[in-house]
Design a protein around this motif. Structure first.
Motif, short mmCIF file in Angstrom:
data_model
loop_
_atom_site.label_atom_id
_atom_site.label_comp_id
_atom_site.label_asym_id
_atom_site.label_seq_id
_atom_site.Cartn_x
_atom_site.Cartn_y
_atom_site.Cartn_z
N VAL A 27 0.84 -1.21 0.00
CA VAL A 27 0.00 0.00 0.00
C VAL A 27 0.87 1.26 0.00
O VAL A 27 0.53 2.25 -0.65
N HIS A 130 -7.95 0.48 1.21
CA HIS A 130 -7.46 -0.36 0.13
C HIS A 130 -7.85 -1.81 0.42
O HIS A 130 -7.58 -2.31 1.51
N ILE A 137 -3.37 -4.85 -4.53
CA ILE A 137 -4.52 -3.98 -4.25
C ILE A 137 -5.52 -4.19 -5.38
O ILE A 137 -5.18 -4.05 -6.55
N SER A 140 -9.46 0.58 -4.35
CA SER A 140 -9.13 1.64 -3.40
C SER A 140 -10.31 2.60 -3.32
O SER A 140 -10.73 3.16 -4.33
#
Length: 156
Positions: A27, A130, A137, A140
């Motif tokens: 992240v 996220h 990911i 988001s």
């Protein structure tokens, strides 16, 4: 609960807790890109950290941005706000979700969202959630205080 059951429960929690991946480094690459939107190294790191079908969701309109559209927008921000800094203030992981409170600052070199800031800077809070799957990911969700930024740029 017997001592044996308590020990087995503690061992299970320890194993289960250790099995959960720490996705905060993945992240962080998102925020490294936001602070360096014109860096090809940061673009490549971002692309490696998101899934092929990653979505950026900023409201409940039903529309989302793909990574390609997001990179285009961020590249434009990099030109408009060359000193853009997106610093993580707090990051917390719970299961497959990483929540981030961050601070975005910068001084636009031209009008931003129709407001000529006359050399003024902004300093806003942002909140992102996220969602990750297999270390990437996939989505988001984000909220930025752009109204606050515009008030600051307008001198209010």
């Amino acid at each position: 609960m017997t001592i044996k059951n308590l020990a087995l429960s503690a061992a299970f929690v320890s194993v289960a807790g250790g099995a959960m991946a720490d996705d905060t480094a993945t992240v962080q690459k998102f925020y490294d890109l936001l602070s360096n939107p014109t860096s090809q190294d940061h673009v490549a790191a971002f692309e490696a950290s998101v899934s092929e079908n990653w979505e950026s969701i900023g409201d409940y309109s039903g529309s989302s941005k793909s990574s390609e559209a997001f990179l285009g927008q961020i590249g434009g921000f990099g030109k408009l706000i060359p000193d853009l800094e997106w610093s993580v203030q707090a990051m917390h992981q719970a299961g497959d979700f990483v929540t981030v409170r961050s601070r975005a600052t910068g001084t636009p070199v031209g009008p931003m969202f129709g407001v000529d800031g006359e050399g003024r800077s902004f300093d806003i809070m942002t909140i992102d959630i996220h969602e990750l799957n297999d270390g990437k990911i996939i989505r988001s969700y984000h909220v930025e205080d752009w109204a606050g930024a515009l008030q600051q740029l307008a001198g209010r």
